[in-house]
Design a protein around this motif. Structure first.
Motif, PDB file in Angstrom:
ATOM      1  N   PHE A   1     120.237  18.624  80.931  1.00 19.48           N
ATOM      2  CA  PHE A   1     120.687  19.799  81.669  1.00 19.48           C
ATOM      3  C   PHE A   1     120.503  19.588  83.166  1.00 19.48           C
ATOM      4  O   PHE A   1     121.324  19.993  83.977  1.00 19.48           O
ATOM      5  N   PHE A   2     119.428  18.896  83.529  1.00 14.08           N
ATOM      6  CA  PHE A   2     119.149  18.653  84.936  1.00 14.08           C
ATOM      7  C   PHE A   2     120.236  17.823  85.600  1.00 14.08           C
ATOM      8  O   PHE A   2     120.530  17.993  86.775  1.00 14.08           O
ATOM      9  N   THR A   3     120.840  16.912  84.859  1.00 13.39           N
ATOM     10  CA  THR A   3     121.840  16.036  85.462  1.00 13.39           C
ATOM     11  C   THR A   3     123.137  16.779  85.767  1.00 13.39           C
ATOM     12  O   THR A   3     124.010  16.236  86.443  1.00 13.39           O
ATOM     13  N   LEU A   4     123.270  17.999  85.269  1.00 12.89           N
ATOM     14  CA  LEU A   4     124.444  18.797  85.578  1.00 12.89           C
ATOM     15  C   LEU A   4     124.364  19.409  86.972  1.00 12.89           C
ATOM     16  O   LEU A   4     125.358  19.906  87.495  1.00 12.89           O
ATOM     17  N   ASP A   5     123.185  19.352  87.582  1.00 15.10           N
ATOM     18  CA  ASP A   5     123.014  19.880  88.927  1.00 15.10           C
ATOM     19  C   ASP A   5     123.870  19.065  89.895  1.00 15.10           C
ATOM     20  O   ASP A   5     123.842  17.835  89.861  1.00 15.10           O
ATOM     21  N   PRO A   6     124.641  19.724  90.742  1.00 16.26           N
ATOM     22  CA  PRO A   6     125.516  18.999  91.671  1.00 16.26           C
ATOM     23  C   PRO A   6     124.773  18.025  92.591  1.00 16.26           C
ATOM     24  O   PRO A   6     125.376  17.083  93.097  1.00 16.26           O
ATOM     25  N   VAL A   7     123.486  18.221  92.786  1.00  7.67           N
ATOM     26  CA  VAL A   7     122.748  17.326  93.666  1.00  7.67           C
ATOM     27  C   VAL A   7     122.819  15.888  93.165  1.00  7.67           C
ATOM     28  O   VAL A   7     122.940  14.944  93.948  1.00  7.67           O
ATOM     29  N   PHE A   8     122.786  15.697  91.843  1.00 11.24           N
ATOM     30  CA  PHE A   8     122.863  14.342  91.299  1.00 11.24           C
ATOM     31  C   PHE A   8     124.216  13.711  91.599  1.00 11.24           C
ATOM     32  O   PHE A   8     124.297  12.553  91.986  1.00 11.24           O
ATOM     33  N   SER A   9     125.266  14.465  91.418  1.00  8.92           N
ATOM     34  CA  SER A   9     126.601  13.953  91.680  1.00  8.92           C
ATOM     35  C   SER A   9     126.752  13.571  93.148  1.00  8.92           C
ATOM     36  O   SER A   9     127.276  12.504  93.482  1.00  8.92           O
ATOM     37  N   GLU A  10     126.283  14.422  94.023  1.00  8.69           N
ATOM     38  CA  GLU A  10     126.388  14.142  95.456  1.00  8.69           C
ATOM     39  C   GLU A  10     125.579  12.907  95.831  1.00  8.69           C
ATOM     40  O   GLU A  10     126.018  12.102  96.653  1.00  8.69           O
ATOM     41  N   LEU A  11     124.422  12.755  95.248  1.00  7.94           N
ATOM     42  CA  LEU A  11     123.600  11.585  95.551  1.00  7.94           C
ATOM     43  C   LEU A  11     124.233  10.307  95.012  1.00  7.94           C
ATOM     44  O   LEU A  11     124.212   9.273  95.682  1.00  7.94           O
TER      45      LEU A  11
END
Length: 154
Positions: free
Chosen positions: A107-117
């Motif tokens: 669920f945490f990987t759905l946070d947009p911060v991961f995608s942006e990083l």
């Protein structure tokens, strides 16, 4: 930015530990194998974050978040949540427990911060990493669907 990348590393290190623990405790061989595979993939994710951190330390990455306190706080909350999961309890884990823990992690990987990083990696590498994360999460979704399907046919 360095603290953000450190938190990403810690999240995937904890995910690795939790998946490895689930693989050892899960009573269903197929799910235990999936947990082991997820654990192995998390070690690759840790390497990715460390590569980004090395790039940051070398001055090769832009500071994409000015005033990044909120992002850092979100990531630190994720670290605390994952660190609170019980490990090495010797208690057997059934399929439902293992998949619930996996869903909580992913669920945490759905946070947009991961995608942006991940977008900070060079273009071709960033796309491969996005695809790998999608495939990684997809394994858990497939396992949930398979489990639900088996419940309905029993």
């Amino acid at each position: 930015m360095r603290e953000i990348l450190d938190a990403c590393i810690r999240i995937d290190e904890l995910a690795h530990e939790v998946y490895l623990d689930m693989s050892e405790r899960c009573t269903d061989p197929e799910t235990a194998s999936l947990m082991l595979q997820m654990s192995t993939e998390e070690t690759q994710h840790v390497c990715w974050w460390k590569e980004l951190l090395d790039s940051w330390d070398a001055g090769l990455l832009p500071n994409v978040w000015y005033g990044s306190e909120e992002v850092l706080r979100t990531l630190q909350d994720m670290v605390e949540d994952l660190a609170s999961l019980p490990l090495h309890t010797k208690e057997p884990a059934d399929v439902e427990t293992a998949l619930s823990v996996a869903a909580r992690i992913e669920f945490f990987t759905l946070d947009p911060v991961f995608s942006e990083l991940l977008d900070l990696a060079e273009p071709g590498v960033g796309r491969r990493r996005h695809d790998a994360y999608s495939h990684h999460v997809g394994r858990i979704i497939d396992a949930f669907e398979r489990t639900r399907s088996e419940e309905h046919t029993s």
